[in-house]
Design an enzyme around this catalytic site. Structure first.
Site, PDB file in Angstrom:
ATOM      1  N   SER A 114      95.604  73.094  33.037  1.00 14.57           N
ATOM      2  CA  SER A 114      96.032  74.434  32.612  1.00 14.57           C
ATOM      3  C   SER A 114      97.083  74.914  33.606  1.00 14.57           C
ATOM      4  O   SER A 114      97.255  74.318  34.681  1.00 14.57           O
ATOM      5  CB  SER A 114      94.807  75.352  32.658  1.00 14.57           C
ATOM      6  OG  SER A 114      95.168  76.710  32.675  1.00 14.57           O
TER       7      SER A 114
ATOM      8  N   TYR B  65      87.131  79.014  35.864  1.00 12.94           N
ATOM      9  CA  TYR B  65      88.068  78.268  35.017  1.00 12.94           C
ATOM     10  C   TYR B  65      89.166  77.644  35.888  1.00 12.94           C
ATOM     11  O   TYR B  65      89.457  76.438  35.780  1.00 12.94           O
ATOM     12  CB  TYR B  65      88.675  79.220  33.982  1.00 12.94           C
ATOM     13  CG  TYR B  65      89.601  78.572  32.980  1.00 12.94           C
ATOM     14  CD1 TYR B  65      89.096  77.971  31.823  1.00 12.94           C
ATOM     15  CD2 TYR B  65      90.985  78.584  33.165  1.00 12.94           C
ATOM     16  CE1 TYR B  65      89.937  77.388  30.891  1.00 12.94           C
ATOM     17  CE2 TYR B  65      91.835  78.000  32.242  1.00 12.94           C
ATOM     18  CZ  TYR B  65      91.311  77.410  31.097  1.00 12.94           C
ATOM     19  OH  TYR B  65      92.162  76.822  30.183  1.00 12.94           O
TER      20      TYR B  65
HETATM   21  P1  NDP Z   1      89.909  76.050  21.394  1.00 12.40           P
HETATM   22  O1  NDP Z   1      88.897  77.120  21.659  1.00 12.40           O
HETATM   23  O2  NDP Z   1      90.599  76.021  20.084  1.00 12.40           O
HETATM   24  O3  NDP Z   1      89.302  74.625  21.652  1.00 12.40           O
HETATM   25  C1  NDP Z   1      88.232  74.390  22.517  1.00 12.40           C
HETATM   26  C2  NDP Z   1      87.547  73.143  22.028  1.00 12.40           C
HETATM   27  O4  NDP Z   1      86.535  72.780  22.945  1.00 12.40           O
HETATM   28  C3  NDP Z   1      86.899  73.343  20.675  1.00 12.40           C
HETATM   29  O5  NDP Z   1      87.318  72.288  19.856  1.00 12.40           O
HETATM   30  C4  NDP Z   1      85.413  73.268  20.975  1.00 12.40           C
HETATM   31  O6  NDP Z   1      84.690  72.615  19.944  1.00 12.40           O
HETATM   32  C5  NDP Z   1      85.376  72.428  22.226  1.00 12.40           C
HETATM   33  N1  NDP Z   1      84.201  72.707  23.029  1.00 12.40           N
HETATM   34  C6  NDP Z   1      83.961  73.785  23.817  1.00 12.40           C
HETATM   35  N2  NDP Z   1      82.749  73.685  24.380  1.00 12.40           N
HETATM   36  C7  NDP Z   1      82.215  72.515  23.952  1.00 12.40           C
HETATM   37  C8  NDP Z   1      80.985  71.844  24.172  1.00 12.40           C
HETATM   38  N3  NDP Z   1      80.032  72.363  24.977  1.00 12.40           N
HETATM   39  N4  NDP Z   1      80.781  70.656  23.576  1.00 12.40           N
HETATM   40  C9  NDP Z   1      81.717  70.124  22.767  1.00 12.40           C
HETATM   41  N5  NDP Z   1      82.899  70.705  22.503  1.00 12.40           N
HETATM   42  C10 NDP Z   1      83.134  71.885  23.087  1.00 12.40           C
HETATM   43  O7  NDP Z   1      90.952  76.222  22.573  1.00 12.40           O
HETATM   44  P2  NDP Z   1      92.213  75.379  23.055  1.00 12.40           P
HETATM   45  O8  NDP Z   1      92.653  74.416  22.039  1.00 12.40           O
HETATM   46  O9  NDP Z   1      93.147  76.382  23.567  1.00 12.40           O
HETATM   47  O10 NDP Z   1      91.607  74.610  24.318  1.00 12.40           O
HETATM   48  C11 NDP Z   1      91.608  73.222  24.461  1.00 12.40           C
HETATM   49  C12 NDP Z   1      91.765  72.878  25.928  1.00 12.40           C
HETATM   50  O11 NDP Z   1      93.042  73.330  26.370  1.00 12.40           O
HETATM   51  C13 NDP Z   1      90.740  73.526  26.845  1.00 12.40           C
HETATM   52  O12 NDP Z   1      90.365  72.622  27.857  1.00 12.40           O
HETATM   53  C14 NDP Z   1      91.512  74.683  27.442  1.00 12.40           C
HETATM   54  O13 NDP Z   1      91.004  75.066  28.681  1.00 12.40           O
HETATM   55  C15 NDP Z   1      92.889  74.070  27.542  1.00 12.40           C
HETATM   56  N6  NDP Z   1      93.980  75.028  27.709  1.00 12.40           N
HETATM   57  C16 NDP Z   1      94.313  75.886  26.709  1.00 12.40           C
HETATM   58  C17 NDP Z   1      95.370  76.768  26.891  1.00 12.40           C
HETATM   59  C18 NDP Z   1      95.834  77.714  25.845  1.00 12.40           C
HETATM   60  O14 NDP Z   1      96.742  78.504  26.112  1.00 12.40           O
HETATM   61  N7  NDP Z   1      95.283  77.704  24.655  1.00 12.40           N
HETATM   62  C19 NDP Z   1      96.126  76.797  28.149  1.00 12.40           C
HETATM   63  C20 NDP Z   1      95.671  75.850  29.111  1.00 12.40           C
HETATM   64  C21 NDP Z   1      94.645  75.008  28.889  1.00 12.40           C
HETATM   65  P3  NDP Z   1      83.670  73.435  18.976  1.00 12.40           P
HETATM   66  O15 NDP Z   1      84.500  74.457  18.278  1.00 12.40           O
HETATM   67  O16 NDP Z   1      83.118  72.389  18.070  1.00 12.40           O
HETATM   68  O17 NDP Z   1      82.648  74.035  19.894  1.00 12.40           O
END
Ligand code: NDP
Length: 275
Positions: free
Chosen positions: A165, A178
């Site tokens: 991130s 985080y």
């Molecule tokens: P989303 O909330 O769309 O995606 C998060 C994903 O993580 C979901 O698919 C969710 O699946 C999965 N997830 C969360 N907890 C669990 C768990 N306990 N077990 C299995 N799956 C889990 O957000 P983003 O696409 O934005 O995030 C994806 C990654 O990118 C993350 O690591 C985030 O920190 C990182 N990121 C995002 C940024 C942004 O601006 N959006 C910036 C920097 C980093 P489900 O729905 O099935 O629970």
């Protein structure tokens, strides 16, 4: 040319490398496991990998969202399946890799993308909240990588892509666990890269800027001014979208990046280099 065709002497033996296939970005025959591959950045990466020919395991919790993602990926002409995982649990992470290898025959690419955030002032976190963020974002990536290591060795190498991130680089007052987890992702990637280079496994981190997903929709509600601040600071003048991650996923999963390991690559529209 003579240089390239010369037989290796003892002095040059370690300078040799395998010749590339015709298409540096070809992922046909490869199997990718993407945690959180059912939406947001994870699905963006999964789509890129599928367009390059990889079969995709969509790993997540939400069945309906995952099945919709699987249908979208199958529409790109590859094999795809949903395997349920709760990355907070060690056994579930290990079972994900075992089940992926069983159903798909191999594991070549692992994208550790699942992540959450809990936004508070540092003095207000409970230990439960701290561990939930660290376990989901960082420890799970270690466990899945550790579980995937023997599978990758079996097929002669592999690619691990860990999602960091801007908080891998910067601090913010409302995001201590985080930022800690995302800083850890970068150091873990470097450590694994040094350990597993001998097994032809490249480990890299991707650092997304501000991307429009479910995660940041929540952030925009929690943090007033965030939307305008991001637009003002991002040289590209826009929020990122999940499709912005197709290209970096293909690069880091393909032979094009075989000499790239232990890096942390920002995909942020210039957010991280703005003075
Ligand atoms: P989303 O909330 O769309 O995606 C998060 C994903 O993580 C979901 O698919 C969710 O699946 C999965 N997830 C969360 N907890 C669990 C768990 N306990 N077990 C299995 N799956 C889990 O957000 P983003 O696409 O934005 O995030 C994806 C990654 O990118 C993350 O690591 C985030 O920190 C990182 N990121 C995002 C940024 C942004 O601006 N959006 C910036 C920097 C980093 P489900 O729905 O099935 O629970």
């Amino acid at each position: 040319l003579a240089h390239h065709t010369r037989r290796p002497s003892s002095a040059t033996a370690n300078l040799q490398r395998e010749p590339h296939s015709m298409n540096l970005f070809d992922l046909k025959g490869k199997v990718a496991v993407v945690t959180g591959g059912n939406g947001g950045i994870g699905l963006g990466m999964a789509k890129g990998l599928a367009k390059a020919g990889a079969d995709i395991v969509v790993a997540g919790r939400d069945k309906a969202k995952s099945e919709a993602a699987v249908a979208e990926l199958k529409g790109l002409g590859v094999k795809s399946a949903f395997i349920a995982v709760d990355v907070e649990k060690e056994a579930s992470c290990r079972a994900l890799i075992t089940e992926s290898a069983k159903q798909f025959g191999r594991v070549d690419i692992l994208v550790n993308n699942a992540g959450i955030n809990i936004r508070k002032q540092p003095e207000d976190y409970t230990m439960e909240e701290w561990h939930k963020v660290l376990n989901t974002n960082l420890t799970s990536a270690f466990i899945c990588s550790q579980a995937a290591h023997p599978e990758m060795k079996k097929v002669g190498g592999g690619k691990v892509i860990n999602i960091g991130s801007m908080m891998s680089l910067f601090g913010a007052p409302y995001t201590t666990p985080y930022a800690t987890s995302k800083g850890g992702i970068v150091q873990m990637s470097r450590a694994l890269a040094t350990a597993w280079a001998k097994d032809n496994i490249q480990v890299n981190a991707v650092l997304p800027g501000w991307i429009d997903t479910a995660l940041t929709k929540r952030a925009r509600l929690d943090v007033p001014q965030l939307h305008d601040d991001v637009l003002r600071r991002t040289p590209a003048g826009r929020w990122g979208v999940p499709d912005d991650f197709e290209g970096i996923a293909v690069f880091l999963a393909s032979p094009a990046s075989d000499f790239v390991t232990g890096t942390a690559i920002p995909v942020c529209g210039g957010f991280s280099i703005r003075g």
